[in-house]
Each structure stands twice: as C-alpha cells, then as structure tokens.
Motif scaffolding. Structure first.
Motif, PDB file in Angstrom:
ATOM      1  N   LEU A   1       0.822  -1.209   0.000  1.00 39.48           N
ATOM      2  CA  LEU A   1       0.000   0.000   0.000  1.00 39.48           C
ATOM      3  C   LEU A   1       0.856   1.261   0.000  1.00 39.48           C
ATOM      4  N   SER A   2       2.002   1.206   0.669  1.00 38.33           N
ATOM      5  CA  SER A   2       2.870   2.386   0.709  1.00 38.33           C
ATOM      6  C   SER A   2       3.542   2.642  -0.630  1.00 38.33           C
ATOM      7  N   GLN A   3       3.580   1.642  -1.511  1.00 35.35           N
ATOM      8  CA  GLN A   3       4.157   1.851  -2.839  1.00 35.35           C
ATOM      9  C   GLN A   3       3.345   2.847  -3.649  1.00 35.35           C
ATOM     10  N   HIS A   4       2.065   2.989  -3.313  1.00 37.92           N
ATOM     11  CA  HIS A   4       1.218   3.939  -4.041  1.00 37.92           C
ATOM     12  C   HIS A   4       1.720   5.363  -3.855  1.00 37.92           C
ATOM     13  N   SER A   5       2.153   5.705  -2.637  1.00 35.77           N
ATOM     14  CA  SER A   5       2.672   7.050  -2.391  1.00 35.77           C
ATOM     15  C   SER A   5       4.064   7.226  -2.973  1.00 35.77           C
ATOM     16  N   ARG A   6       4.778   6.111  -3.190  1.00 33.78           N
ATOM     17  CA  ARG A   6       6.113   6.191  -3.786  1.00 33.78           C
ATOM     18  C   ARG A   6       6.064   6.117  -5.308  1.00 33.78           C
ATOM     19  N   LYS A   7       4.843   6.153  -5.879  1.00 32.38           N
ATOM     20  CA  LYS A   7       4.640   6.183  -7.331  1.00 32.38           C
ATOM     21  C   LYS A   7       5.201   4.946  -8.022  1.00 32.38           C
ATOM     22  N   ILE A   8       5.143   3.802  -7.346  1.00 31.39           N
ATOM     23  CA  ILE A   8       5.559   2.550  -7.974  1.00 31.39           C
ATOM     24  C   ILE A   8       4.341   1.953  -8.666  1.00 31.39           C
ATOM     25  N   GLN A   9       4.384   1.847  -9.996  1.00 31.79           N
ATOM     26  CA  GLN A   9       3.207   1.488 -10.778  1.00 31.79           C
ATOM     27  C   GLN A   9       3.031  -0.015 -10.968  1.00 31.79           C
ATOM     28  N   GLU A  10       4.029  -0.824 -10.633  1.00 31.69           N
ATOM     29  CA  GLU A  10       3.924  -2.262 -10.857  1.00 31.69           C
ATOM     30  C   GLU A  10       2.853  -2.858  -9.941  1.00 31.69           C
ATOM     31  N   GLU A  11       1.789  -3.393 -10.553  1.00 30.66           N
ATOM     32  CA  GLU A  11       0.660  -3.945  -9.796  1.00 30.66           C
ATOM     33  C   GLU A  11       0.218  -2.974  -8.703  1.00 30.66           C
ATOM     34  N   ALA A  12      -0.019  -1.741  -9.111  1.00 29.04           N
ATOM     35  CA  ALA A  12      -0.352  -0.697  -8.143  1.00 29.04           C
ATOM     36  C   ALA A  12      -1.639  -1.039  -7.400  1.00 29.04           C
ATOM     37  N   VAL A  13      -1.616  -0.821  -6.096  1.00 30.31           N
ATOM     38  CA  VAL A  13      -2.781  -1.043  -5.242  1.00 30.31           C
ATOM     39  C   VAL A  13      -3.061   0.251  -4.497  1.00 30.31           C
ATOM     40  N   VAL A  14      -4.249   0.786  -4.680  1.00 32.61           N
ATOM     41  CA  VAL A  14      -4.631   2.032  -4.022  1.00 32.61           C
ATOM     42  C   VAL A  14      -5.076   1.723  -2.594  1.00 32.61           C
ATOM     43  N   PRO A  15      -4.508   2.391  -1.592  1.00 28.29           N
ATOM     44  CA  PRO A  15      -4.944   2.151  -0.208  1.00 28.29           C
ATOM     45  C   PRO A  15      -6.406   2.535  -0.026  1.00 28.29           C
ATOM     46  N   MET A  16      -7.155   1.668   0.594  1.00 35.49           N
ATOM     47  CA  MET A  16      -8.570   1.946   0.854  1.00 35.49           C
ATOM     48  C   MET A  16      -8.988   1.264   2.145  1.00 35.49           C
ATOM     49  N   TYR A  17      -9.892   1.908   2.831  1.00 34.73           N
ATOM     50  CA  TYR A  17     -10.367   1.412   4.118  1.00 34.73           C
ATOM     51  C   TYR A  17     -11.865   1.662   4.233  1.00 34.73           C
ATOM     52  N   ARG A  18     -12.501   0.878   5.068  1.00 33.27           N
ATOM     53  CA  ARG A  18     -13.933   1.052   5.284  1.00 33.27           C
ATOM     54  C   ARG A  18     -14.191   2.288   6.142  1.00 33.27           C
ATOM     55  N   LYS A  19     -15.245   2.995   5.829  1.00 30.35           N
ATOM     56  CA  LYS A  19     -15.639   4.138   6.654  1.00 30.35           C
ATOM     57  C   LYS A  19     -16.638   3.740   7.733  1.00 30.35           C
ATOM     58  N   PHE A  20     -17.159   2.516   7.664  1.00 32.78           N
ATOM     59  CA  PHE A  20     -18.120   2.020   8.651  1.00 32.78           C
ATOM     60  C   PHE A  20     -19.253   3.029   8.842  1.00 32.78           C
ATOM     61  N   GLU A  21     -19.876   3.390   7.732  1.00 31.04           N
ATOM     62  CA  GLU A  21     -20.910   4.422   7.772  1.00 31.04           C
ATOM     63  C   GLU A  21     -22.072   4.030   8.678  1.00 31.04           C
ATOM     64  N   THR A  22     -22.528   2.787   8.564  1.00 29.61           N
ATOM     65  CA  THR A  22     -23.661   2.351   9.386  1.00 29.61           C
ATOM     66  C   THR A  22     -23.315   2.406  10.867  1.00 29.61           C
ATOM     67  N   LEU A  23     -22.116   1.942  11.223  1.00 29.39           N
ATOM     68  CA  LEU A  23     -21.714   1.969  12.628  1.00 29.39           C
ATOM     69  C   LEU A  23     -21.546   3.398  13.130  1.00 29.39           C
ATOM     70  N   ASN A  24     -21.010   4.269  12.290  1.00 32.58           N
ATOM     71  CA  ASN A  24     -20.876   5.668  12.697  1.00 32.58           C
ATOM     72  C   ASN A  24     -22.238   6.288  12.976  1.00 32.58           C
ATOM     73  N   HIS A  25     -23.195   6.024  12.091  1.00 31.56           N
ATOM     74  CA  HIS A  25     -24.542   6.541  12.325  1.00 31.56           C
ATOM     75  C   HIS A  25     -25.152   5.915  13.579  1.00 31.56           C
ATOM     76  N   ARG A  26     -24.882   4.642  13.791  1.00 29.05           N
ATOM     77  CA  ARG A  26     -25.425   3.963  14.972  1.00 29.05           C
ATOM     78  C   ARG A  26     -24.886   4.601  16.253  1.00 29.05           C
ATOM     79  N   VAL A  27     -23.588   4.856  16.283  1.00 33.44           N
ATOM     80  CA  VAL A  27     -22.980   5.467  17.464  1.00 33.44           C
ATOM     81  C   VAL A  27     -23.493   6.889  17.661  1.00 33.44           C
ATOM     82  N   LEU A  28     -23.593   7.648  16.566  1.00 35.16           N
ATOM     83  CA  LEU A  28     -24.077   9.024  16.671  1.00 35.16           C
ATOM     84  C   LEU A  28     -25.525   9.069  17.153  1.00 35.16           C
TER      85      LEU A  28
END
Length: 265
Positions: free
Chosen positions: A42-69
């Motif tokens: 995942l850190s290769q994305h910030s280092r501009k390494i294009q070989e089999e590039a993987v964009v870092p992504m994470y869940r925002k847990f929208e339902t849980l956030n609304h539940r807690v709020l």
C-alpha cells in the motif's frame, strides 16, 4: 485424598522468552509476509511505484458511525430533559423578593449554599460536558472523513482484491472488507478530487469569474477598433456562460434569470 490449599504451591508465571535472532535466519535478507507485506504494498502507491499498483482503501463504517451518533444523540437528549427538570424544580423552589420576582442566579452561591438539587444539577452538567465531547468528536471526525476522502472506484477495488488473491498475505476472512464496495474510501496524497491545492470548486469559480469579467476592460486598452472590441465582448460572454454552466457552485449562487440580468447590465 484431599490436598490442603496451603500445600499447593503456584509458581509465578514466567514471561515468554524470545530469541533476538532465531537460529538459521539470515539478517542480510528482507522477508515480508502477512500484514507487513500488505502495508509495504500500500505504501508503494505514495512512492509512485506502478507495478501492480494497489490504491490504499479502508472502510468508513458508515452504518456503525450513524449507529454510534444516534446512540450518543439520544443519551444527550435524555440528559437535556433531566437538566430541564432540575432547572424547573430549582426555579419553583427558589425564594422570591417582595414583588414576586426571582433573585438573580449565582453559580457561586449555588456551589456554597445550594441544596441537593443544585449539587445534582452540577453533577449532571459534568456528565453532559463529557458526553457532548464524545458526540462532537465523533460527529466532526465522521463528517471530515466523508468530505475529505473519495469513494473507492470499482477498478481499484478489483485490483486490490486480485492482488490479495494472488499473494494471499493474510487469511481470507480478514480480506472481506473489500466486499463492502460502497463503504470503502481511498487514501492518497493528492487528497480529495473536490479539493485541489486546498482550493474548492466554489473558491476556484470565485477566482476565475472576476478575472474573466475584467479581461475585456484590460483588452480595450490594447484594441482601439469597435469591431475588435465587439469580438472580444462576444468571446468573453461565451467563455463566461460556459464557465457558469459547467460549474454547479456558480449556478447555485444565483438563478438563471439573475445571471441573465447581470449580463444585460
């Protein structure tokens, strides 16, 4: 045969002993497995390494956030009702002057000479303060995350999933977060697509529109002929209309009739 508890001896638990360097290991090599391998990819994305590039992504847990709020919101609403009840009780029990008016309130006086209701109210305000802090932090944090980070697109999710299936660095159960396509947010150095170099679309439109409107006055000093000035006015009007029509933020500022009135002037 019964064994007396006094005869049973317990040895203190010894902490596990880890060897600084396992036997047979080669310290000159770098071997990455598991989550270390995923994090490095995942850190290769910030280092501009294009070989089999993987964009870092994470869940925002929208339902849980609304539940807690929602939970925190109702807790605060309940505390608010309790505070109103105590305020009403204190107001009705407070002494009045000869004209029937309440004496000016004093927090210091309540702290020194107040009764049980005053102490309960002070304690309740402390609980409200703590709960509001949790609520405000959760609300602003969730709102900032949603506004700052972009949703993951299908191609990036598929690329991430394909790399995981190919390398299998972690257990399949722990890769199921990639199945929540609509709950994934990407993390990149470029920031949100709606904000470039710290300038939002509304700010960008506000910057360019005055420049386009002032441009004819600047060109008039260079082009003396009437025909040339008419051509410049026509081109400027077309560019301005295009800018307004393609920028939603500018269209939201005024109605189409109001914009037409501005151009007629």
């Amino acid at each position: 045969m019964l064994i007396r508890s006094s005869q049973v001896q317990y040895s203190p638990m010894q902490p596990p002993h880890y060897q600084a360097r396992p036997p047979g290991s080669d310290a000159s090599k770098t071997t990455m497995v598991g989550y270390e391998l995923v994090a490095d990819k995942l850190s290769q994305h910030s280092r501009k390494i294009q070989e089999e590039a993987v964009v870092p992504m994470y869940r925002k847990f929208e339902t849980l956030n609304h539940r807690v709020l929602l939970h925190l919101q109702d807790e605060i609403a309940e505390l608010e009702e309790e505070l109103r009840y105590l305020d009403e009780c204190i107001a009705q029990c407070s002494p009045r002057d000869h004209a029937g008016r309440h004496h000016p309130a004093s927090r210091r006086g309540d702290a020194r000479y107040g009764g049980e209701l005053h102490y309960r109210r002070t304690e309740l305000l402390g609980r409200i303060y703590l709960k509001l802090g949790q609520y405000n932090t959760a609300l602003t944090s969730f709102n900032s995350m949603v506004k700052t980070l972009d949703p993951a697109n299908a191609e990036d999710v598929q690329a991430y999933r394909s790399w995981m299936e190919k390398r299998t660095p972690v257990d399949h159960t722990e890769t199921r977060f990639l199945e929540h396509n609509h709950d994934l947010l990407t993390v990149s150095e470029g920031g949100s697509a709606s904000t470039v170099s710290g300038v939002t679309p509304r700010q960008s439109g506000a910057i360019w529109l005055p420049l386009v409107l002032v441009l004819p006055l600047m060109v008039f000093a260079i082009v003396p002929g009437l025909l040339g000035r008419l051509v410049i006015l026509t081109l400027t009007g077309a560019v301005t209309m295009k800018l307004i029509a393609t920028t939603k933020e500018l269209m939201d500022m005024m109605t189409a009739r109001e914009w037409a009135g501005c151009f007629s002037v």
